[in-house]
Design a protein around this motif. Structure first.
Motif, PDB file in Angstrom:
ATOM      1  N   ASP A 221      -3.069  22.135   1.688  1.00 33.44           N
ATOM      2  CA  ASP A 221      -4.368  22.566   2.203  1.00 33.44           C
ATOM      3  C   ASP A 221      -4.993  21.543   3.148  1.00 33.44           C
ATOM      4  O   ASP A 221      -6.153  21.700   3.549  1.00 33.44           O
ATOM      5  CB  ASP A 221      -5.326  22.858   1.044  1.00 33.44           C
ATOM      6  N   GLN A 222      -4.271  20.476   3.488  1.00 39.12           N
ATOM      7  CA  GLN A 222      -4.730  19.520   4.502  1.00 39.12           C
ATOM      8  C   GLN A 222      -3.492  18.920   5.156  1.00 39.12           C
ATOM      9  O   GLN A 222      -2.383  19.006   4.619  1.00 39.12           O
ATOM     10  CB  GLN A 222      -5.608  18.419   3.894  1.00 39.12           C
ATOM     11  N   PRO A 223      -3.637  18.293   6.346  1.00 40.22           N
ATOM     12  CA  PRO A 223      -2.470  17.709   7.008  1.00 40.22           C
ATOM     13  C   PRO A 223      -1.787  16.666   6.126  1.00 40.22           C
ATOM     14  O   PRO A 223      -2.447  15.893   5.422  1.00 40.22           O
ATOM     15  CB  PRO A 223      -3.070  17.056   8.265  1.00 40.22           C
ATOM     16  N   LYS A 224      -0.465  16.616   6.176  1.00 43.12           N
ATOM     17  CA  LYS A 224       0.294  15.667   5.371  1.00 43.12           C
ATOM     18  C   LYS A 224      -0.077  14.236   5.738  1.00 43.12           C
ATOM     19  O   LYS A 224      -0.054  13.334   4.901  1.00 43.12           O
ATOM     20  CB  LYS A 224       1.791  15.895   5.573  1.00 43.12           C
ATOM     21  N   ARG A 225      -0.405  13.997   6.994  1.00 41.95           N
ATOM     22  CA  ARG A 225      -0.811  12.666   7.451  1.00 41.95           C
ATOM     23  C   ARG A 225      -1.999  12.155   6.621  1.00 41.95           C
ATOM     24  O   ARG A 225      -2.008  10.996   6.189  1.00 41.95           O
ATOM     25  CB  ARG A 225      -1.197  12.726   8.936  1.00 41.95           C
ATOM     26  N   THR A 226      -2.976  13.006   6.396  1.00 38.20           N
ATOM     27  CA  THR A 226      -4.169  12.604   5.646  1.00 38.20           C
ATOM     28  C   THR A 226      -3.802  12.199   4.224  1.00 38.20           C
ATOM     29  O   THR A 226      -4.252  11.171   3.706  1.00 38.20           O
ATOM     30  CB  THR A 226      -5.199  13.748   5.627  1.00 38.20           C
ATOM     31  N   THR A 227      -2.965  13.017   3.581  1.00 39.84           N
ATOM     32  CA  THR A 227      -2.533  12.695   2.215  1.00 39.84           C
ATOM     33  C   THR A 227      -1.733  11.400   2.197  1.00 39.84           C
ATOM     34  O   THR A 227      -1.870  10.583   1.275  1.00 39.84           O
ATOM     35  CB  THR A 227      -1.694  13.847   1.639  1.00 39.84           C
ATOM     36  N   ALA A 228      -0.893  11.187   3.220  1.00 39.71           N
ATOM     37  CA  ALA A 228      -0.089   9.963   3.291  1.00 39.71           C
ATOM     38  C   ALA A 228      -0.975   8.726   3.405  1.00 39.71           C
ATOM     39  O   ALA A 228      -0.716   7.704   2.751  1.00 39.71           O
ATOM     40  CB  ALA A 228       0.865  10.039   4.483  1.00 39.71           C
ATOM     41  N   TYR A 229      -2.018   8.790   4.217  1.00 39.40           N
ATOM     42  CA  TYR A 229      -2.910   7.633   4.369  1.00 39.40           C
ATOM     43  C   TYR A 229      -3.682   7.363   3.072  1.00 39.40           C
ATOM     44  O   TYR A 229      -3.918   6.214   2.708  1.00 39.40           O
ATOM     45  CB  TYR A 229      -3.880   7.860   5.531  1.00 39.40           C
TER      46      TYR A 229
ATOM     47  N   ASP B 146       5.096   8.734  13.415  1.00 33.06           N
ATOM     48  CA  ASP B 146       3.808   8.078  13.634  1.00 33.06           C
ATOM     49  C   ASP B 146       3.057   7.897  12.315  1.00 33.06           C
ATOM     50  O   ASP B 146       2.659   6.793  11.955  1.00 33.06           O
ATOM     51  CB  ASP B 146       2.974   8.895  14.628  1.00 33.06           C
ATOM     52  N   TRP B 147       2.900   8.987  11.545  1.00 35.13           N
ATOM     53  CA  TRP B 147       2.118   8.829  10.307  1.00 35.13           C
ATOM     54  C   TRP B 147       2.921   8.169   9.198  1.00 35.13           C
ATOM     55  O   TRP B 147       2.365   7.441   8.367  1.00 35.13           O
ATOM     56  CB  TRP B 147       1.493  10.141   9.857  1.00 35.13           C
ATOM     57  N   ALA B 148       4.250   8.362   9.182  1.00 34.34           N
ATOM     58  CA  ALA B 148       5.064   7.772   8.117  1.00 34.34           C
ATOM     59  C   ALA B 148       5.126   6.255   8.244  1.00 34.34           C
ATOM     60  O   ALA B 148       4.915   5.515   7.264  1.00 34.34           O
ATOM     61  CB  ALA B 148       6.466   8.368   8.146  1.00 34.34           C
ATOM     62  N   ILE B 149       5.410   5.757   9.432  1.00 36.37           N
ATOM     63  CA  ILE B 149       5.514   4.304   9.626  1.00 36.37           C
ATOM     64  C   ILE B 149       4.136   3.660   9.497  1.00 36.37           C
ATOM     65  O   ILE B 149       3.990   2.573   8.916  1.00 36.37           O
ATOM     66  CB  ILE B 149       6.155   3.981  10.990  1.00 36.37           C
ATOM     67  N   THR B 150       3.120   4.319  10.020  1.00 35.37           N
ATOM     68  CA  THR B 150       1.762   3.793   9.870  1.00 35.37           C
ATOM     69  C   THR B 150       1.384   3.692   8.396  1.00 35.37           C
ATOM     70  O   THR B 150       0.758   2.717   7.964  1.00 35.37           O
ATOM     71  CB  THR B 150       0.755   4.689  10.621  1.00 35.37           C
ATOM     72  N   SER B 151       1.779   4.667   7.602  1.00 43.04           N
ATOM     73  CA  SER B 151       1.473   4.642   6.163  1.00 43.04           C
ATOM     74  C   SER B 151       2.111   3.426   5.498  1.00 43.04           C
ATOM     75  O   SER B 151       1.473   2.740   4.683  1.00 43.04           O
ATOM     76  CB  SER B 151       1.975   5.927   5.494  1.00 43.04           C
ATOM     77  N   PHE B 152       3.377   3.141   5.813  1.00 38.88           N
ATOM     78  CA  PHE B 152       4.038   1.972   5.234  1.00 38.88           C
ATOM     79  C   PHE B 152       3.314   0.695   5.639  1.00 38.88           C
ATOM     80  O   PHE B 152       3.082  -0.201   4.815  1.00 38.88           O
ATOM     81  CB  PHE B 152       5.502   1.907   5.689  1.00 38.88           C
ATOM     82  N   ARG B 153       2.913   0.602   6.892  1.00 36.35           N
ATOM     83  CA  ARG B 153       2.258  -0.630   7.362  1.00 36.35           C
ATOM     84  C   ARG B 153       0.861  -0.772   6.772  1.00 36.35           C
ATOM     85  O   ARG B 153       0.416  -1.882   6.493  1.00 36.35           O
ATOM     86  CB  ARG B 153       2.222  -0.646   8.900  1.00 36.35           C
ATOM     87  N   ILE B 154       0.166   0.332   6.550  1.00 35.08           N
ATOM     88  CA  ILE B 154      -1.127   0.253   5.854  1.00 35.08           C
ATOM     89  C   ILE B 154      -0.920  -0.352   4.471  1.00 35.08           C
ATOM     90  O   ILE B 154      -1.706  -1.189   4.012  1.00 35.08           O
ATOM     91  CB  ILE B 154      -1.772   1.656   5.744  1.00 35.08           C
ATOM     92  N   THR B 155       0.161   0.042   3.819  1.00 39.48           N
ATOM     93  CA  THR B 155       0.447  -0.428   2.461  1.00 39.48           C
ATOM     94  C   THR B 155       0.762  -1.917   2.414  1.00 39.48           C
ATOM     95  O   THR B 155       0.362  -2.612   1.477  1.00 39.48           O
ATOM     96  CB  THR B 155       1.641   0.368   1.887  1.00 39.48           C
TER      97      THR B 155
END
Length: 752
Positions: A564-572, A616-625
C-alpha cells in the motif's frame, strides 16, 4: 472460462515433506516411506484445488527437491560424474546436495525469488532421452481422484538458458533437446490424446534478444503442432514473446498481470489463442481486491470469447504459505488482510464467477464480503501508520547516506585497530541449530522455562563456541546466533510494523523452509535487539567479535512486504531501524559489524529498464544503515549465490569494507569480475560449500585458496565458508572449520 493455478506448494502444510526428507537422509525412514508421504501430499493438494473449484490442476509441479533437477532427470541430462551411483534416488539427492564422494551441483535463485534451483550442467554430447516415469505416476494418481490434470514442464529454452553450458552452445543444445521434448509430448498423449501441457518459459520476461525470439517461434512451431500447449510466463510481462507465440500453434498463454501489468493480449486474441489472466498474486500474502480484479479482467477481455479467457494465479503458489487455518495467535485485523495459498484458491474462484456474472454461493458471498471489509479496514487502521517513523524518513539527508572517510583511508585505520593477519579467517555468522537448541527456544517461547534459565543456557553455548573458535585459531569470531530462529524472522519479531505467523512456512530449497515476516505497517526499532548477546561474547575474548545484523534490503526481499506504499519508503524505514542497532553495537564497543544483504541480487527487477530505480533505493538503504559509524568500525556484508557481473556498480556503491560471497560451487568464476573491475574492498569468497553435508579436507581447501589467489591478491582476501552454518551438524562443522583454518595457515606459510 476456466480457473487455474500455475503450480501448488509441495512441502506440506505442516512441513510433512521436509520432515520426511530429513528423516530419509538420516536413515530413519525407508525410500518407500518417503514416497508414500509424497503421494499422500500430492493427493491432498489436488483435492484442495478440486474442492475449491480450480479447473486446471497441475501434475509435475511436485518435487522431492527441485523442478529443474526433475527436468534434468527427465531429459537424461545427468552429468557423467554422478553416473557411478546406481540407485536413482541416491543419484538425485547427490546432485542436489552432494554426498561423501560427490560435490553438489550449483544452486542459484529462481529469477528474483527466494526459491533456489539446481543449475543443470549441459554438454552437447550428452545422450538426451525422455523419461516420464515421474509424470505417469502422478498423472495416474490424479486420475484416481477424478481429476484430468494439466502437466507442467519447464520449457526447453528456459531450461537451457538457466543452465551451465560445459560444452557446446545454447542454441545447438536447445535444438538437440526439441526432439526429446517431442518424445515427452508423444508419451503424454498416450496417457490422454487431449492432454493439456503447461510449458513454463519465464526466461522470456527478461529482455529476450531477437535471436531468442526467432528460436522461440521455431521451437513452438514444432512442439505445439499436434499438442494442447499453454506457455506460461511469470514475474514480469513477456510482450515480445506474446507476439511471437501468437503466430505459433500453441493453444494459449498464462500471463502474470500482477508483476507484469504491462502484458498485452492483443496479438494472442487476434490469433484466436486462449489467455490466462494471472491476477491473484502468487508471491505475496495480502488479500486480493476481488471486485477490482474482476473489473480489471472484464475490461481487459470484454471483446474476447468467454471460453478463451481463464482466471488464475500470477505464478506458482509455491512462494506463499499453505493456509491461514493454523494461524490461531495472529492479530485478527492483520489476519483479515492476509491470504495464503488455499485462500487464494477462493479468490480465483470468486473473481471468475464475478467475471462470468455467475450467481455466488452463500460461501462465496461470505468470501466476497470478508474481502470488502479487509480492503476497507486496511486503508484506515491505526496499526499501520506511525507519524514519527514517517518524519524520520522525510528528514533523511545526504550525510545519512555516506561514510565520513574514503575506503582507502579507513581500511588502514581498521588494520591498525583490528590487527588481523593476511588471509584472516572468520565465519559468516550462524552455527548449528540443533534439535535441543530449537526445543530450548520453543520451551522459552511457550513459557515452560524462565527467561533467566533460557539466557543462562544460551550464554553457555556462546561460551563453548568462543572457546572452540579460539582453539582452532579463527581470527574474527562470531557469537553463533543461538538465540535466533531465522536471520530475518529474529529481527522482524523485534520491530514495530512487522507481524509473524505460526505456520507461514515457504520452501527455499530442498527441505529448507523459511517463515517470512509480514511487513504490514510503518517500521521502527523500539529497543536493542542483539547488543546483550554480542557484547557478552566479546567479553569472553580478546579477538574481534562480529556484530551480526540482517540488512534492510534482505529484510524486505525475504519478507511479505506491504503493497500500500512504495517499496522505497518501506526500505528506508527498515534502514533507519537497523541503523539504530548498528549505532548501539558500536557504542557497546563492537568493532566489526556485518550487515548481511544476502538477498540484494534477487530483488532486482527482471526488466533492464526497471533496474536503476531498484538499485537507487536498495543501495541507499544499505548506506543509511551503515554510514553513521566511525571510520575505525569495519562494516562487512554477505551475499548469497549471485551473478555479480551486471551489478558491480551497485556493489561498489554499497561502500562496505569487506564482502563475503558464496563461491565454492562456482569454481571461482564469480571472482573474476571483482578482479576485472579492480574492486577496492576486501573479499571473503567461500572456500567450501555449506549446503552439502560432506567435510572438505585440508588439502582440498588449500587448493581452493590457492585457486582464489590466482584471481585476487592475498591482501584483499578473507577465508570463510560459503554461508552460515545453521543447517549443518556439529560433527560436520567442527572438522570442516578446523581444516579451513589449518589450510589457511599452510597457505600463509607459503606466502611468507
Amino acid at each position: 472460462m476456466a480457473t487455474y493455478v500455475i503450480g501448488f506448494p509441495r512441502i506440506g502444510e505442516q512441513r510433512e515433506l521436509k520432515k520426511a526428507l530429513e528423516a530419509y537422509w538420516s536413515g530413519k525412514i525407508s525410500q518407500d516411506e518417503l514416497k508414500q508421504t509424497a503421494s499422500d501430499l500430492r493427493k491432498r493438494h489436488w483435492t484442495y484445488q478440486k474442492n475449491a473449484g480450480i479447473d486446471m490442476i497441475s501434475v509435475n509441479d511436485f518435487s522431492f527437491y527441485d523442478n529443474m533437477l526433475d527436468m534434468t532427470v527427465m531429459l537424461n541430462a545427468v552429468p557423467e560424474k554422478y553416473k557411478d551411483i546406481d540407485n536413482c534416488m541416491d543419484r538425485y539427492f547427490a546432485m542436489a546436495r552432494g554426498d561423501a564422494n560427490h560435490k553438489a551441483m550449483e544452486m542459484t535463485k529462481w529469477f528474483n525469488t527466494n526459491y533456489h534451483y539446481i543449475v543443470p550442467e549441459l554438454d552437447i554430447d550428452m545422450d538426451f532421452k525422455a523419461n516420464i516415469d515421474k509424470i505417469v505416476l502422478e498423472y495416474n494418481e490424479a486420475k484416481e481422484l477424478g481429476i484430468e490434470p494439466k502437466v507442467n514442464l519447464i520449457g526447453p529454452i528456459t531450461y537451457v538458458k538457466l543452465s551451465k553450458i560445459v560444452n557446446g552452445d545454447e542454441k545447438a543444445i536447445i535444438e538437440k533437446l526439441v526432439p526429446v521434448y517431442k518424445e515427452i509430448i508423444a508419451k503424454l498423449k498416450e496417457l490422454n490424446p487431449n492432454v493439456t501441457i503447461q510449458m513454463d518459459e519465464p526466461y522470456f520476461v527478461t529482455n529476450p534478444t531477437k535471436e531468442d525470439l526467432e528460436l522461440l517461434e521455431k521451437v513452438y512451431n514444432e512442439l505445439a503442432s499436434d499438442a494442447n500447449i499453454y506457455v506460461a510466463t511469470y514475474f514480469e510481462h513477456s510482450n515480445e514473446a506474446n507476439e511471437v507465440l501468437a503466430k505459433t500453434p500453441i493453444k494459449g498463454m498464462f500471463l502474470d498481470f500482477v508483476h507484469g501489468s504491462e502484458n498485452s493480449i492483443k496479438a494472442l486474441v487476434d490469433a484466436g489463442k486462449e489467455v490466462g489472466i494471472g491476477i491473484v498474486n502468487g508471491r505475496n500474502v495480502w488479500v486480493n481486491d476481488i471486485e477490482k480484479s474482476a473489473a480489471f479482467v472484464k475490461g481487459l477481455t470484454e471483446a474476447v470469447e468467454s471460453d478463451k479467457v481463464h482466471v488464475g494465479s500470477s505464478c506458482s503458489l509455491l512462494h506463499v504459505p499453505y493456509t491461514l487455518k493454523y494461524e490461531t495467535k495472529m492479530d485478527e485485523d492483520i489476519k483479515s488482510w492476509i491470504s495464503y495459498a488455499l485462500e487464494k484458491l477462493d479468490e480465483i474462484r470468486v473473481i471468475n464467477k464475478l467475471v462470468k456474472n455467475e450467481e455466488l454461493s452463500e460461501y462465496d458471498k461470505e468470501v466476497l464480503e470478508g474481502n470488502k471489509i479487509a480492503i476497507a479496514t486496511r486503508k484506515t487502521s491505526s496499526k499501520i501508520h506511525d507519524p514519527i517513523v514517517q518524519d524520520r524518513v522525510s528528514n533523511l539527508t545526504e550525510k545519512d547516506k555516506h561514510r565520513s572517510m574514503p575506503f582507502e583511508e579507513r581500511i588502514k585505520l581498521q588494520h591498525e585497530n583490528l590487527k588481523y593477519p593476511i588471509l584472516p579467517t572468520t565465519t559468516i555468522g550462524s552455527f548449528p541449530q540443533t534439535p535441543e537448541l530449537r526445543k530450548l527456544r520453543r520451551d522459552f517461547k511457550n513459557g515452560l522455562i524462565s527467561e533467566e534459565d533460557y539466557k543462562a543456557q544460551i550464554k553457555e553455548m556462546i561460551k563453548d563456541l568462543v572457546k572452540f573458535q579460539e582453539e582452532i585459531g579463527l581470527d574474527v569470531l562470531v557469537h553463533g546466533e543461538f538465540e535466533r530462529n531465522d536471520m530475518v524472522e529474529y529481527f522482524g519479531e523485534q520491530l514495530n510494523g512487522v507481524a509473524f505467523s505460526q505456520n507461514g512456512w515457504v520452501q527455499s530449497y530442498g527441505s529448507r523452509c523459511v517463515k517470512p515476516p509480514l511487513i504490514y505497517g510503518d517500521v521502527s526499532r523500539p529497543k536493542d535487539m542483539t547488543v546483550e548477546w554480542i557484547t557478552y561474547a566479546q567479553s569472553l575474548t580478546e579477538k574481534p567479535m562480529k556484530g551480526m545484523l540482517t540488512g534492510p534490503v534482505t529484510m524486505l526481499n525475504w519478507s511479505f512486504v506491504r503493497d500500500d506504499q512504495p517499496k522505497r519508503t518501506t526500505a528506508y524505514q527498515m534502514a533507519i531501524a537497523i541503523r539504530d542497532e548498528v549505532e548501539a553495537l558500536e557504542a557497546a564497543g563492537i568493532k566489526v559489524i556485518q550487515v548481511d544483504e544476502a538477498a540484494l541480487r534477487e530483488g532486482y527487477p527482471l526488466r533492464n529498464e526497471k533496474r536503476a530505480e531498484y538499485e537507487d533505493w536498495a543501495i541507499t538503504s544499505f548506506r543509511i544503515t551503515t554510514s553513521s559509524v566511525k571510520p575505525e568500525t569495519q562494516i562487512h556484508t554477505h551475499m548469497c549465490y549471485s551473478e555479480f557481473s551486471d551489478i558491480m556498480d551497485a556493489i561498489e556503491d554499497m561502500d562496505a569494507d569487506v564482502i563475503s560471497i558464496e563461491n565454492a560451487r562456482s569454481d571461482n568464476s564469480l571472482l573474476k569480475i571483482f578482479k576485472e573491475r579492480g574492486y577496492k574492498g576486501e573479499i571473503g569468497p567461500g572456500v567450501y560449500d555449506i549446503h552439502s553435508p560432506r567435510i572438505p579436507s585440508k588439502e582440498e581447501i588449500v587448493e581452493q585458496i590457492e585457486a582464489i589467489l590466482e584471481v585476487l591478491p592475498a591482501e584483499k582476501v578473507w577465508i570463510n565458508p560459503d554461508c552460515g552454518l545453521k543447517t549443518r551438524k556439529w560433527e560436520e562443522v567442527k572438522p570442516s572449520l578446523k581444516n579451513m583454518v589449518d589450510a589457511t595457515i599452510e597457505v600463509r606459510k607459503k606466502l611468507q
